[in-house]
Design an enzyme around this catalytic site. Structure first.
Site, short mmCIF file in Angstrom:
data_model
loop_
_atom_site.label_atom_id
_atom_site.label_comp_id
_atom_site.label_asym_id
_atom_site.label_seq_id
_atom_site.Cartn_x
_atom_site.Cartn_y
_atom_site.Cartn_z
N ASN A 103 -3.45 8.70 4.43
CA ASN A 103 -2.30 8.06 5.07
C ASN A 103 -2.31 8.15 6.59
OD1 ASN A 103 -1.17 7.42 2.55
ND2 ASN A 103 -0.14 9.41 2.40
N HIS A 158 -6.09 -5.98 -2.65
CA HIS A 158 -6.96 -6.15 -1.47
C HIS A 158 -7.29 -7.62 -1.21
CE1 HIS A 158 -8.53 -1.68 -1.45
NE2 HIS A 158 -7.23 -1.79 -1.23
N ARG A 180 0.82 -1.21 0.00
CA ARG A 180 0.00 0.00 0.00
C ARG A 180 0.86 1.26 0.00
NH1 ARG A 180 -3.69 2.87 4.19
NH2 ARG A 180 -5.29 3.77 2.83
N HIS A 227 0.61 4.37 -2.65
CA HIS A 227 0.41 5.75 -2.22
C HIS A 227 1.61 6.64 -2.56
CE1 HIS A 227 -3.19 5.20 0.77
NE2 HIS A 227 -3.35 4.54 -0.35
C1 HEM Z 1 -8.94 1.21 -6.18
C2 HEM Z 1 -8.95 2.13 -5.24
C3 HEM Z 1 -8.49 1.86 -3.84
C4 HEM Z 1 -9.11 2.29 -2.72
C5 HEM Z 1 -10.38 3.10 -2.64
C6 HEM Z 1 -8.35 1.79 -1.60
C7 HEM Z 1 -8.65 2.05 -0.28
C8 HEM Z 1 -8.06 1.41 0.78
C9 HEM Z 1 -8.46 1.56 2.15
C10 HEM Z 1 -9.57 2.47 2.66
C11 HEM Z 1 -7.67 0.76 2.90
C12 HEM Z 1 -7.72 0.55 4.41
C13 HEM Z 1 -6.87 1.55 5.14
C14 HEM Z 1 -7.06 1.46 6.63
O1 HEM Z 1 -8.01 0.84 7.10
O2 HEM Z 1 -6.23 2.04 7.37
C15 HEM Z 1 -6.78 0.09 2.00
C16 HEM Z 1 -5.84 -0.84 2.38
C17 HEM Z 1 -4.97 -1.45 1.51
N1 HEM Z 1 -4.79 -1.12 0.18
FE1 HEM Z 1 -6.06 -0.06 -0.95
N2 HEM Z 1 -7.29 1.08 -2.07
C18 HEM Z 1 -7.32 1.10 -3.43
C19 HEM Z 1 -6.39 0.55 -4.29
C20 HEM Z 1 -5.27 -0.10 -3.88
C21 HEM Z 1 -4.17 -0.46 -4.74
C22 HEM Z 1 -4.06 -0.11 -6.22
C23 HEM Z 1 -3.26 -1.12 -3.98
C24 HEM Z 1 -1.92 -1.68 -4.35
C25 HEM Z 1 -1.57 -2.01 -5.57
C26 HEM Z 1 -3.81 -1.19 -2.64
C27 HEM Z 1 -3.25 -1.85 -1.59
C28 HEM Z 1 -3.81 -1.90 -0.32
C29 HEM Z 1 -3.36 -2.82 0.70
C30 HEM Z 1 -2.35 -3.93 0.52
C31 HEM Z 1 -4.09 -2.51 1.86
C32 HEM Z 1 -3.96 -3.17 3.25
C33 HEM Z 1 -2.88 -2.41 4.03
C34 HEM Z 1 -2.59 -2.95 5.42
O3 HEM Z 1 -3.14 -3.97 5.83
O4 HEM Z 1 -1.78 -2.31 6.10
N3 HEM Z 1 -5.00 -0.53 -2.61
N4 HEM Z 1 -7.03 0.53 0.73
#
Ligand code: HEM
Ligand SMILES: *[C@@H]1O[C@H](CO)[C@@H](O)[C@H](O)[C@H]1NC(C)=O
Length: 324
Positions: free
Chosen positions: A100, A199, A68, A72
């Site tokens: 973030n 995800h 993530r 970002h």
């Molecule tokens: C398509 C639009 C996307 C949205 C709206 C989105 C939104 C989010 C949100 C809201 C979270 C949770 C953050 C939290 O609870 O603190 C999250 C976690 C995460 N996102 Fe996304 N995301 C998107 C795309 C992506 C992309 C493109 C990637 C990587 C290529 C990605 C990788 C991740 C990962 C791996 C997590 C888990 C992080 C953790 O467990 O620490 N996301 N995302």
């Protein structure tokens, strides 16, 4: 007269050749290559892999958190390590931006790897490249594909909080918004859908999916009830739940199987399979892990090729948290 013309004609040819060569080398400076450090830091890949292996062994989620961070980083003025800069009394960077703050994590892991890289190859490898490699290794250590990572990024001397606030999609985004936000980065709808497969690992806070599990109709009822158990209607905003209810820490194609079964956790996740343009691709990824892996890798390389606008001041940072 004739001779003079021939000479000036030749001079012109030479001048054009020189200009072309200069343009070529300028373009080359921007061109990433997997071999970028093969002579200057031959141990790089081994150091990063070992750092990620121990981090993921301590906590499997770390593979997700690093992935993530890379996303970002790349969506805000390119993959330039800007997200890694700490805020100071005189500098407000990306760490405290909405998407973030209290959410982005894994900075200590990048610091530890950077320290090891510095010990072997002083002032050579950018933080942006370390993050790109660490991301690849985290995905692979959790069972995902591996790939060769183009390298040669530089670290920015600046960051953009406003860019982080405006370029990163939120959990309530519609499909149209997702396609347009990725489109602005030169990524196709297909790239967006493949990258969202990230995800399949990681966790998300109750505050980002509460509305979905209580108020939306395109969600499997027993899945909603399960998530409601740890995400009450009021309170518990930062309670965590796995994105993938089946295999939380395995990088696989279960994310898409979940979407087909209406078990997407974020509103934005389920938007990819809700009667719109990405439905057929989601179905394809849900039944063809190899297709997903191949598209994910190519979209990751494409996202990783996003670079800061030319003219951005850059360097190889010695400490990922601050400019030299
Ligand atoms: C398509 C639009 C996307 C949205 C709206 C989105 C939104 C989010 C949100 C809201 C979270 C949770 C953050 C939290 O609870 O603190 C999250 C976690 C995460 N996102 Fe996304 N995301 C998107 C795309 C992506 C992309 C493109 C990637 C990587 C290529 C990605 C990788 C991740 C990962 C791996 C997590 C888990 C992080 C953790 O467990 O620490 N996301 N995302
Ligand atoms: C929701 O998921 C459960 C299994 O977890 C399944 O038995 C049920 O049929 C699903 N509901 C719908 C409407 O598909």
């Amino acid at each position: 007269m004739v001779a003079a013309r021939v000479v000036s004609g030749r001079a012109l040819v030479v001048a054009i050749a020189v200009v072309l060569a200069l343009l070529g080398s300028a373009a080359e400076a921007q061109q990433l290559s997997p071999n970028f450090y093969s002579r200057t830091c031959p141990s790089l890949a081994t150091i990063v892999r070992a750092g990620m292996a121990s981090a993921v062994q301590r906590e499997p989620r770390m593979g997700a958190s690093i992935l993530r961070l890379f996303f970002h980083d790349c969506f805000v003025n390119g993959c330039d390590g800007s997200i890694l800069l700490d805020d100071t009394p005189t500098f407000t960077g990306e760490k405290s931006a909405g998407p973030n703050a209290n959410s982005a994590r894994g900075f200590e892991v990048i610091d530890a790897i950077k320290a090891q890289v510095e010990a072997s190859c002083k002032a050579t490898v950018s933080c942006a490249d370390i993050l790109a490699l660490a991301t690849r290794d985290g995905v692979n250590l959790l069972g995902g594909p591996t790939w060769s990572v183009p390298l040669g990024r530089k670290d920015s001397r600046t960051a953009s909080q406003s860019g982080a606030n405006s370029n990163l999609p939120g959990p309530g985004s519609s499909l149209a918004t997702l396609i347009s936000m990725f489109g602005r980065q030169g990524l196709s709808a297909r790239d967006m859908t493949a990258l969202s497969g990230a995800h399949t690992i990681g966790r998300t806070q109750c505050q980002f999916f509460r509305n979905r599990i209580y108020n939306e109709r395109n969600i499997n009822a027993s899945f909603a009830a399960l998530r409601q158990q740890t995400c009450p209607l009021s309170g518990g905003d930062s309670n965590l739940a796995a994105f993938d209810v089946q295999t939380a820490d395995a990088f696989d194609n279960a994310y898409y199987q979940n979407l087909v079964a209406q078990r997407g956790l974020l509103h934005s996740d389920q938007e990819l399979f809700n009667g719109g343009s990405q439905d057929s691709l989601v179905r394809q990824y849900s039944s063809n892990a190899a297709r997903f892996n191949a598209d994910f890798v190519s979209a990751m390389v494409k996202m990783g090729n996003l670079l800061p606008p030319s003219g951005t001041p850059t360097e190889v940072r010695l400490n990922c948290r601050k400019v030299n």
